[in-house]
Write a protein that holds these residues in place. Structure first.
Motif, PDB file in Angstrom:
ATOM      1  N   VAL A  54       1.246   9.313   5.017  1.00  0.00           N
ATOM      2  CA  VAL A  54       1.587   8.080   4.380  1.00  0.00           C
ATOM      3  C   VAL A  54       0.775   8.474   3.586  1.00  0.00           C
ATOM      4  CG1 VAL A  54       1.033   6.798   6.784  1.00  0.00           C
ATOM      5  CG2 VAL A  54      -0.589   7.759   6.410  1.00  0.00           C
ATOM      6  N   PHE A  55       0.117   9.357   2.775  1.00  0.00           N
ATOM      7  CA  PHE A  55      -0.237   9.427   1.608  1.00  0.00           C
ATOM      8  C   PHE A  55       0.086   9.611   0.545  1.00  0.00           C
ATOM      9  CE2 PHE A  55      -2.566  14.221   2.804  1.00  0.00           C
ATOM     10  CZ  PHE A  55      -3.214  13.503   3.531  1.00  0.00           C
ATOM     11  N   GLY A  56      -0.405   8.236  -0.522  1.00  0.00           N
ATOM     12  CA  GLY A  56       0.342   7.599  -1.461  1.00  0.00           C
ATOM     13  C   GLY A  56       0.574   6.280  -0.937  1.00  0.00           C
ATOM     14  N   THR A  57       0.392   5.805   0.117  1.00  0.00           N
ATOM     15  CA  THR A  57       1.226   4.448   0.216  1.00  0.00           C
ATOM     16  C   THR A  57      -0.196   3.808  -0.543  1.00  0.00           C
ATOM     17  OG1 THR A  57       0.490   4.446   2.673  1.00  0.00           O
ATOM     18  CG2 THR A  57       2.678   5.848   2.078  1.00  0.00           C
ATOM     19  N   SER A  69     -17.233  10.271   8.179  1.00  0.00           N
ATOM     20  CA  SER A  69     -18.264  11.217   6.978  1.00  0.00           C
ATOM     21  C   SER A  69     -17.583  10.267   5.604  1.00  0.00           C
ATOM     22  CB  SER A  69     -17.971  12.473   7.361  1.00  0.00           C
ATOM     23  OG  SER A  69     -16.850  12.727   5.967  1.00  0.00           O
ATOM     24  N   TYR A  70     -18.746  10.788   4.944  1.00  0.00           N
ATOM     25  CA  TYR A  70     -18.824  10.253   3.373  1.00  0.00           C
ATOM     26  C   TYR A  70     -17.891  10.742   2.668  1.00  0.00           C
ATOM     27  CZ  TYR A  70     -19.953   9.183  -1.465  1.00  0.00           C
ATOM     28  OH  TYR A  70     -20.451   8.845  -2.652  1.00  0.00           O
ATOM     29  N   ASP A  71     -17.496  12.210   3.087  1.00  0.00           N
ATOM     30  CA  ASP A  71     -16.848  13.031   2.308  1.00  0.00           C
ATOM     31  C   ASP A  71     -15.459  12.400   3.104  1.00  0.00           C
ATOM     32  OD1 ASP A  71     -18.904  14.322   1.169  1.00  0.00           O
ATOM     33  OD2 ASP A  71     -18.344  15.569   2.457  1.00  0.00           O
ATOM     34  N   ILE A  72     -15.240  12.793   3.892  1.00  0.00           N
ATOM     35  CA  ILE A  72     -13.264  11.880   4.362  1.00  0.00           C
ATOM     36  C   ILE A  72     -12.978  10.783   3.354  1.00  0.00           C
ATOM     37  CG2 ILE A  72     -12.131  11.415   5.936  1.00  0.00           C
ATOM     38  CD1 ILE A  72     -13.853  13.730   8.177  1.00  0.00           C
ATOM     39  N   ILE A  73     -14.614  10.345   3.628  1.00  0.00           N
ATOM     40  CA  ILE A  73     -13.963   8.263   3.069  1.00  0.00           C
ATOM     41  C   ILE A  73     -14.110   8.413   1.812  1.00  0.00           C
ATOM     42  CG2 ILE A  73     -14.659   6.100   3.076  1.00  0.00           C
ATOM     43  CD1 ILE A  73     -15.963   6.188   5.590  1.00  0.00           C
ATOM     44  N   LYS A  74     -14.200   9.621   0.591  1.00  0.00           N
ATOM     45  CA  LYS A  74     -14.541   9.405  -0.168  1.00  0.00           C
ATOM     46  C   LYS A  74     -12.895  10.223  -0.592  1.00  0.00           C
ATOM     47  CE  LYS A  74     -16.753  10.748  -4.785  1.00  0.00           C
ATOM     48  NZ  LYS A  74     -18.316  10.896  -4.759  1.00  0.00           N
ATOM     49  N   LYS A  75     -12.466  11.305  -0.394  1.00  0.00           N
ATOM     50  CA  LYS A  75     -11.229  12.149  -0.323  1.00  0.00           C
ATOM     51  C   LYS A  75     -10.087  11.825  -0.230  1.00  0.00           C
ATOM     52  CE  LYS A  75      -9.048  16.927   0.678  1.00  0.00           C
ATOM     53  NZ  LYS A  75      -9.112  17.459  -0.412  1.00  0.00           N
ATOM     54  N   MET A  76     -10.180  10.454   1.104  1.00  0.00           N
ATOM     55  CA  MET A  76      -8.818  10.166   1.226  1.00  0.00           C
ATOM     56  C   MET A  76      -8.383   9.046   0.031  1.00  0.00           C
ATOM     57  SD  MET A  76      -7.746  11.381   3.862  1.00  0.00           S
ATOM     58  CE  MET A  76      -6.501  10.363   4.575  1.00  0.00           C
ATOM     59  N   ILE A  82      -6.045   6.015   0.068  1.00  0.00           N
ATOM     60  CA  ILE A  82      -6.029   5.744   1.266  1.00  0.00           C
ATOM     61  C   ILE A  82      -7.301   5.031   1.993  1.00  0.00           C
ATOM     62  CG2 ILE A  82      -5.761   6.286   3.892  1.00  0.00           C
ATOM     63  CD1 ILE A  82      -3.417   6.482   2.788  1.00  0.00           C
ATOM     64  N   THR A  83      -7.640   3.472   2.312  1.00  0.00           N
ATOM     65  CA  THR A  83      -8.737   3.457   2.597  1.00  0.00           C
ATOM     66  C   THR A  83      -9.254   3.159   3.849  1.00  0.00           C
ATOM     67  OG1 THR A  83      -8.694   0.728   2.958  1.00  0.00           O
ATOM     68  CG2 THR A  83      -9.208   1.732   0.463  1.00  0.00           C
ATOM     69  N   ILE A  84     -10.311   3.466   4.045  1.00  0.00           N
ATOM     70  CA  ILE A  84     -10.859   3.580   5.463  1.00  0.00           C
ATOM     71  C   ILE A  84     -11.888   2.614   6.112  1.00  0.00           C
ATOM     72  CG2 ILE A  84     -12.267   5.447   7.185  1.00  0.00           C
ATOM     73  CD1 ILE A  84     -10.961   7.619   5.766  1.00  0.00           C
ATOM     74  N   VAL A  85     -11.839   1.875   7.248  1.00  0.00           N
ATOM     75  CA  VAL A  85     -12.645   1.453   7.951  1.00  0.00           C
ATOM     76  C   VAL A  85     -13.238   2.123   9.290  1.00  0.00           C
ATOM     77  CG1 VAL A  85     -12.968  -0.981   9.006  1.00  0.00           C
ATOM     78  CG2 VAL A  85     -11.937  -0.786   6.791  1.00  0.00           C
ATOM     79  N   ASP A  86     -13.884   1.938   9.306  1.00  0.00           N
ATOM     80  CA  ASP A  86     -14.863   2.589  10.610  1.00  0.00           C
ATOM     81  C   ASP A  86     -16.430   2.628  11.294  1.00  0.00           C
ATOM     82  OD1 ASP A  86     -16.043   3.871   8.924  1.00  0.00           O
ATOM     83  OD2 ASP A  86     -15.426   6.212   9.192  1.00  0.00           O
ATOM     84  N   THR A  87     -16.526   2.764  12.521  1.00  0.00           N
ATOM     85  CA  THR A  87     -17.356   2.518  12.702  1.00  0.00           C
ATOM     86  C   THR A  87     -18.070   4.058  12.248  1.00  0.00           C
ATOM     87  OG1 THR A  87     -17.352   3.504  15.283  1.00  0.00           O
ATOM     88  CG2 THR A  87     -17.267   0.844  15.189  1.00  0.00           C
TER      89      THR A  87
END
Length: 166
Positions: A54-57, A69-76, A82-87
């Motif tokens: 799903v990269f780039g979609t 982690s902050y790094d995963i969210i920023k890199k994605m 790709i945006t992220i919503v998580d606890t």
């Protein structure tokens, strides 16, 4: 109260509305020497590997706090659109102490933190029990008052609506 010592751990990338499975991977534990010895099951590597289809979609991922982690969210967001919503767990070092503590905070109150294109919310559903959320999809302080005194944010409602696919 603890998970079973034995069983199969499966990582899944699933569409929340259609329950369509995009990608599955079975965690096999530490691998013996050979061609699979270098396969990493660190949270960052698992997210990268699982989300390749799903990269780039421009989609959104609702993920578990083990992957957060902050790094995963920023890199994605920056590299793969790709945006992220998580606890998020309270023991993450990226979190300021005032977001982790519920001392002197009323139940159903929210504390917001903003950085670039990311929002962090510390919500107190019960006294002394804060719950943290990271979101790179919504970037505002919108609170839904339709639930009365619960006062949940828009992306908390989004998180609850999209976590049931797996």
């Amino acid at each position: 109260s603890k998970p079973c010592k034995y069983g199969i751990k499966v990582f899944a990338l699933v569409d929340a509305r259609m329950q369509y499975t995009y990608n599955l991977e079975i965690y096999c534990g530490k691998q013996p020497e050979g061609q699979y010895a270098s396969v990493s099951f660190k949270p960052h590597d698992v997210v990268e590997k699982m989300c390749t289809p799903v990269f780039g979609t421009g989609r959104n991922l609702t993920i578990d706090n083990w992957f957060t982690s902050y790094d995963i969210i920023k890199k994605m967001k920056t590299d793969h659109n790709i945006t992220i919503v998580d606890t998020v767990r309270k023991n993450k070092r990226e979190l300021p102490p005032q977001f982790v503590s519920a001392k002197n905070r009323e139940p159903h109150s929210s504390l917001f933190g903003f950085q670039e294109d990311m929002t962090f919310v510390s919500y107190v559903p019960k006294q002394w029990k804060p719950v943290g959320f990271f979101c790179s999809m919504h970037n505002d302080e919108t609170i839904d008052d339709s639930k009365g005194q619960m006062r949940k944010t828009e992306f908390m409602k989004f998180y609850n609506a999209t976590t049931g696919a797996v």
